[in-house]
Design a protein around this motif. Structure first.
Motif, PDB file in Angstrom:
ATOM      1  N   ASP A  62       0.830  -1.208   0.000  1.00 47.77           N
ATOM      2  CA  ASP A  62       0.000   0.000   0.000  1.00 47.77           C
ATOM      3  C   ASP A  62       0.861   1.255   0.000  1.00 47.77           C
ATOM      4  OD1 ASP A  62      -2.327  -1.480  -0.027  1.00 47.77           O
ATOM      5  OD2 ASP A  62      -2.647  -1.337   2.141  1.00 47.77           O
ATOM      6  N   ASN A  63       1.925   1.252   0.768  1.00 40.13           N
ATOM      7  CA  ASN A  63       2.807   2.418   0.825  1.00 40.13           C
ATOM      8  C   ASN A  63       3.557   2.624  -0.485  1.00 40.13           C
ATOM      9  OD1 ASN A  63       2.102   3.017   3.469  1.00 40.13           O
ATOM     10  ND2 ASN A  63       3.707   1.725   4.295  1.00 40.13           N
ATOM     11  N   ILE A  64       3.983   1.538  -1.097  1.00 41.63           N
ATOM     12  CA  ILE A  64       4.682   1.650  -2.377  1.00 41.63           C
ATOM     13  C   ILE A  64       3.741   2.222  -3.432  1.00 41.63           C
ATOM     14  CG2 ILE A  64       5.758   0.337  -4.252  1.00 41.63           C
ATOM     15  CD1 ILE A  64       6.759  -1.613  -2.052  1.00 41.63           C
ATOM     16  N   PHE A  65       2.519   1.713  -3.475  1.00 40.66           N
ATOM     17  CA  PHE A  65       1.559   2.227  -4.446  1.00 40.66           C
ATOM     18  C   PHE A  65       1.236   3.691  -4.158  1.00 40.66           C
ATOM     19  CE2 PHE A  65      -2.649   3.314  -5.914  1.00 40.66           C
ATOM     20  CZ  PHE A  65      -2.544   3.007  -7.263  1.00 40.66           C
ATOM     21  N   SER A  66       1.040   4.046  -2.901  1.00 38.25           N
ATOM     22  CA  SER A  66       0.716   5.438  -2.547  1.00 38.25           C
ATOM     23  C   SER A  66       1.817   6.395  -2.984  1.00 38.25           C
ATOM     24  CB  SER A  66       0.486   5.573  -1.039  1.00 38.25           C
ATOM     25  OG  SER A  66      -0.656   4.864  -0.660  1.00 38.25           O
ATOM     26  N   LEU A  67       3.054   6.029  -2.739  1.00 40.28           N
ATOM     27  CA  LEU A  67       4.164   6.875  -3.159  1.00 40.28           C
ATOM     28  C   LEU A  67       4.207   6.964  -4.680  1.00 40.28           C
ATOM     29  CD1 LEU A  67       6.686   8.538  -2.601  1.00 40.28           C
ATOM     30  CD2 LEU A  67       7.978   6.399  -2.544  1.00 40.28           C
ATOM     31  N   SER A  68       4.033   5.854  -5.348  1.00 40.03           N
ATOM     32  CA  SER A  68       4.034   5.844  -6.814  1.00 40.03           C
ATOM     33  C   SER A  68       2.916   6.726  -7.356  1.00 40.03           C
ATOM     34  CB  SER A  68       3.869   4.423  -7.341  1.00 40.03           C
ATOM     35  OG  SER A  68       4.937   3.612  -6.935  1.00 40.03           O
ATOM     36  N   TYR A  69       1.760   6.665  -6.745  1.00 44.64           N
ATOM     37  CA  TYR A  69       0.636   7.482  -7.192  1.00 44.64           C
ATOM     38  C   TYR A  69       0.897   8.969  -6.957  1.00 44.64           C
ATOM     39  CZ  TYR A  69      -3.996   9.336  -7.927  1.00 44.64           C
ATOM     40  OH  TYR A  69      -5.051  10.081  -8.394  1.00 44.64           O
ATOM     41  N   ARG A  70       1.499   9.294  -5.821  1.00 41.42           N
ATOM     42  CA  ARG A  70       1.823  10.712  -5.556  1.00 41.42           C
ATOM     43  C   ARG A  70       2.812  11.239  -6.584  1.00 41.42           C
ATOM     44  NH1 ARG A  70       1.984   9.285   0.277  1.00 41.42           N
ATOM     45  NH2 ARG A  70       4.191   8.986  -0.073  1.00 41.42           N
ATOM     46  N   LEU A  71       3.692  10.386  -7.059  1.00 44.21           N
ATOM     47  CA  LEU A  71       4.673  10.803  -8.061  1.00 44.21           C
ATOM     48  C   LEU A  71       4.067  10.946  -9.454  1.00 44.21           C
ATOM     49  CD1 LEU A  71       7.679   8.572  -6.978  1.00 44.21           C
ATOM     50  CD2 LEU A  71       7.484  11.045  -6.712  1.00 44.21           C
ATOM     51  N   THR A  72       3.117  10.094  -9.791  1.00 43.00           N
ATOM     52  CA  THR A  72       2.599  10.068 -11.163  1.00 43.00           C
ATOM     53  C   THR A  72       1.218  10.685 -11.323  1.00 43.00           C
ATOM     54  OG1 THR A  72       1.576   7.892 -10.909  1.00 43.00           O
ATOM     55  CG2 THR A  72       3.878   7.956 -11.656  1.00 43.00           C
ATOM     56  N   ARG A  73       0.377  10.544 -10.316  1.00 45.97           N
ATOM     57  CA  ARG A  73      -1.030  10.979 -10.364  1.00 45.97           C
ATOM     58  C   ARG A  73      -1.840  10.235 -11.419  1.00 45.97           C
ATOM     59  NH1 ARG A  73      -1.896  12.948  -5.572  1.00 45.97           N
ATOM     60  NH2 ARG A  73      -0.600  14.717  -5.086  1.00 45.97           N
ATOM     61  N   ILE A  74      -1.314   9.122 -11.884  1.00 50.34           N
ATOM     62  CA  ILE A  74      -2.005   8.285 -12.869  1.00 50.34           C
ATOM     63  C   ILE A  74      -2.020   6.866 -12.305  1.00 50.34           C
ATOM     64  CG2 ILE A  74      -1.984   7.392 -15.223  1.00 50.34           C
ATOM     65  CD1 ILE A  74      -0.371   9.945 -15.965  1.00 50.34           C
ATOM     66  N   PRO A  75      -3.198   6.344 -11.985  1.00 49.02           N
ATOM     67  CA  PRO A  75      -3.252   5.029 -11.339  1.00 49.02           C
ATOM     68  C   PRO A  75      -2.534   3.922 -12.110  1.00 49.02           C
ATOM     69  CG  PRO A  75      -5.390   6.100 -11.204  1.00 49.02           C
ATOM     70  CD  PRO A  75      -4.522   6.962 -12.100  1.00 49.02           C
ATOM     71  N   ALA A  76      -2.677   3.877 -13.410  1.00 48.63           N
ATOM     72  CA  ALA A  76      -2.025   2.821 -14.188  1.00 48.63           C
ATOM     73  C   ALA A  76      -0.509   2.940 -14.115  1.00 48.63           C
ATOM     74  CB  ALA A  76      -2.487   2.862 -15.642  1.00 48.63           C
TER      75      ALA A  76
END
Length: 57
Positions: A12-26
């Protein structure tokens, strides 16, 4: 087993950080998967000095 536990604990934390960086779920999902695939090779470099979460991110 330890690798699976590590992934389950931090996914969950890895995905959250990735999402904050990209703002694109895919794209965030792709980055999360990239983390999972590169992590085994990088585990050999983990010396235990920093906390696992700090090293992982």
């Amino acid at each position: 087993m330890a690798f699976a536990t590590l992934i389950e604990h931090h996914s969950d934390n890895i995905f959250s950080l990735s999402y904050r960086l990209t703002r694109i779920p895919a794209d965030a999902e792709d980055l999360t998967q990239d983390t999972y695939t590169t992590l085994p090779a990088k585990l050999a470099n983990f010396r235990g000095e920093p906390h696992c979460t700090t090293w992982l991110w």
